[in-house]
Write an enzyme that holds these catalytic residues in place. Structure first.
Site, short mmCIF file in Angstrom:
data_model
loop_
_atom_site.label_atom_id
_atom_site.label_comp_id
_atom_site.label_asym_id
_atom_site.label_seq_id
_atom_site.Cartn_x
_atom_site.Cartn_y
_atom_site.Cartn_z
N ARG A 154 0.97 -6.41 -9.85
CA ARG A 154 1.49 -5.87 -8.56
C ARG A 154 1.40 -7.44 -7.53
O ARG A 154 1.84 -6.41 -6.57
CB ARG A 154 0.47 -4.89 -7.90
CG ARG A 154 -0.73 -5.56 -7.74
CD ARG A 154 -2.00 -4.09 -6.81
NE ARG A 154 -3.27 -4.56 -7.22
CZ ARG A 154 -3.30 -3.92 -6.13
NH1 ARG A 154 -3.37 -2.35 -6.17
NH2 ARG A 154 -4.80 -3.55 -5.19
N ASP A 201 -12.72 10.47 -6.71
CA ASP A 201 -12.16 9.62 -6.92
C ASP A 201 -12.66 9.66 -8.49
O ASP A 201 -13.68 8.93 -9.17
CB ASP A 201 -12.50 7.63 -6.74
CG ASP A 201 -12.04 6.62 -7.01
OD1 ASP A 201 -12.15 5.68 -6.92
OD2 ASP A 201 -11.43 6.67 -8.36
N GLU A 243 -2.60 8.95 -10.83
CA GLU A 243 -2.02 7.82 -11.86
C GLU A 243 -1.75 7.37 -12.88
O GLU A 243 -2.91 8.72 -13.74
CB GLU A 243 -3.45 6.77 -11.60
CG GLU A 243 -3.67 7.29 -9.85
CD GLU A 243 -4.34 5.49 -9.09
OE1 GLU A 243 -5.20 6.61 -8.52
OE2 GLU A 243 -5.18 4.55 -10.57
N HIS A 291 -0.05 3.55 -10.55
CA HIS A 291 -0.65 4.16 -9.53
C HIS A 291 -0.22 4.67 -8.32
O HIS A 291 -0.07 4.39 -7.26
CB HIS A 291 -1.41 3.01 -9.08
CG HIS A 291 -3.20 2.86 -8.25
ND1 HIS A 291 -2.46 3.60 -6.76
CD2 HIS A 291 -4.28 2.69 -8.60
CE1 HIS A 291 -3.54 3.81 -6.09
NE2 HIS A 291 -4.51 3.51 -7.37
N ARG A 343 0.96 -1.33 -0.12
CA ARG A 343 0.14 -0.04 0.31
C ARG A 343 0.97 1.16 -0.28
O ARG A 343 1.52 1.16 0.74
CB ARG A 343 -0.91 0.16 0.80
CG ARG A 343 -1.70 0.86 1.22
CD ARG A 343 -2.66 1.30 0.39
NE ARG A 343 -3.81 0.59 0.51
CZ ARG A 343 -4.80 0.42 0.16
NH1 ARG A 343 -4.78 0.91 -1.17
NH2 ARG A 343 -5.83 -0.83 -0.14
O1 TA6 Z 1 -7.05 3.95 -8.31
C1 TA6 Z 1 -8.22 4.85 -7.66
C2 TA6 Z 1 -8.96 3.53 -7.05
O2 TA6 Z 1 -9.35 2.34 -8.37
C3 TA6 Z 1 -10.01 3.58 -5.91
O3 TA6 Z 1 -11.10 3.32 -6.39
C4 TA6 Z 1 -9.57 3.13 -4.64
O4 TA6 Z 1 -10.01 1.40 -4.95
C5 TA6 Z 1 -8.16 2.61 -4.88
O5 TA6 Z 1 -7.46 2.40 -6.47
C6 TA6 Z 1 -6.98 1.67 -4.08
O6 TA6 Z 1 -6.82 0.09 -4.33
P1 TA6 Z 1 -6.83 -0.97 -3.98
O7 TA6 Z 1 -7.07 -1.86 -4.56
O8 TA6 Z 1 -5.47 -1.00 -4.26
O9 TA6 Z 1 -7.08 -0.93 -2.16
#
Ligand code: TA6
Length: 288
Positions: A91, A199, A258, A154, A65
């Site tokens: 990932r 978002d 991103e 991301h 994360r």
């Molecule tokens: O990029 C934004 C997003 O798609 C959000 O909707 C949120 O889900 C974030 O990615 C993080 O996703 P993850 O699967 O890493 O928790």
């Protein structure tokens, strides 16, 4: 840190995951072989640029994360199979470190690769005064048919206080709002500011985004090539609480910008074809 003379070394962290640690007089950084996940980048004279959660998992089957997760070959939930992991398979793959080179200016170039059937992925990370991330996807000539994919670098950025920052560069771009529900929206005509969960997917957009952070007195510029989508995300209070690998109070110190190709911007490759998505990230003093 016993960095060797070239300015990089592989080490196993306290969780048992291997990461390449780089250090020179112009930059320091880290990239895990797990997910080819860049987890730190700090150009000399600046605060750390990438945000990492103190609650992050560091386990084979789970994504880290923070830093720069690679979303591939789909973005978000799997389009048809809810048993598949969000943001694809790359990932959580163990990538192979194929080369590391110290450049004359003190930048350090790292190459990694993996495959996510039927695609072959090659990733170049240039840790320098700028951070340049280059993800190349190849569909082998032996592939039976053309194949689509989505991708996203991301990137999580460290900010002083989410309610004080702004993001310019996307004022003229239509976007898909994903909260509170999915809705196409006209270009806002103003810089992006944050006062709630945000978002958004800016589609058909080649624009450079600039993060203005008065609290850290800096600007972060996110340029790109081979990318027609930009995603902007902050989970705010409630979503932060719902994520076990995200501290309840951490939403105030981060934002994602991103570099992606998602939805209508997804890429279709013919057998033998490649596509390269690149993010060019730089930092400068002064938030204006
Ligand atoms: O990029 C934004 C997003 O798609 C959000 O909707 C949120 O889900 C974030 O990615 C993080 O996703 P993850 O699967 O890493 O928790």
């Amino acid at each position: 840190m016993n960095t060797n003379s070239q300015g990089y070394h592989l080490q196993t962290d306290s969780h048992g995951l291997q990461k390449l640690v780089v250090q020179s007089d112009i930059v320091s950084g880290e990239v895990y072989l797990h997910g080819a996940h860049v987890s730190a980048w700090k150009p000399a004279g600046h605060h750390p640029v990438l945000w990492m959660s103190r609650e992050s998992w560091f386990e084979d089957a789970r994504p880290i994360r923070g830093g720069v997760p690679i979303c591939f070959p789909w973005f978000g939930p799997h389009p048809t199979d809810s048993s598949q992991p969000a943001h694809g398979l790359a990932r959580t793959r163990q990538w192979t470190l194929t080369n590391v080179r110290r450049c004359d200016d003190g930048a350090i170039e790292v190459w990694l690769q993996t495959s996510v059937d039927p695609f072959q992925l090659s990733y170049r990370v240039l840790f320098g005064a700028d951070l340049i991330l280059t993800l190349t996807t190849k569909l082998p000539p032996t592939a039976a048919a053309p194949q689509p994919f989505e991708d996203a670098l991301h990137t999580y950025f460290h900010v002083a206080e989410i309610q004080q920052i702004s993001i310019s560069g996307l004022e003229g771009v239509r976007y898909v709002d994903r909260v509170p529900q999915v809705e196409e929206r006209e270009a806002a005509g103003t810089v992006i500011r944050f006062g709630q969960e945000t978002d958004r997917i800016y589609r058909n957009s080649v624009e450079t985004a600039v993060l203005h952070d008065p609290g850290l007195n800096r600007k972060i510029t996110v340029g790109k090539s081979g990318s027609r989508s930009t995603v902007v995300w902050n989970p705010w209070i409630d979503k932060s609480r719902r994520m076990p690998d995200f501290g309840d109070d951490e939403w105030t110190g981060m934002v994602c910008i991103e570099t992606a190709n998602v939805g209508s911007d997804a890429i279709m490759l013919q057998p033998g074809q490649s596509h390269t998505t690149q993010a060019m990230i730089s930092v400068s003093h002064g938030s204006e």
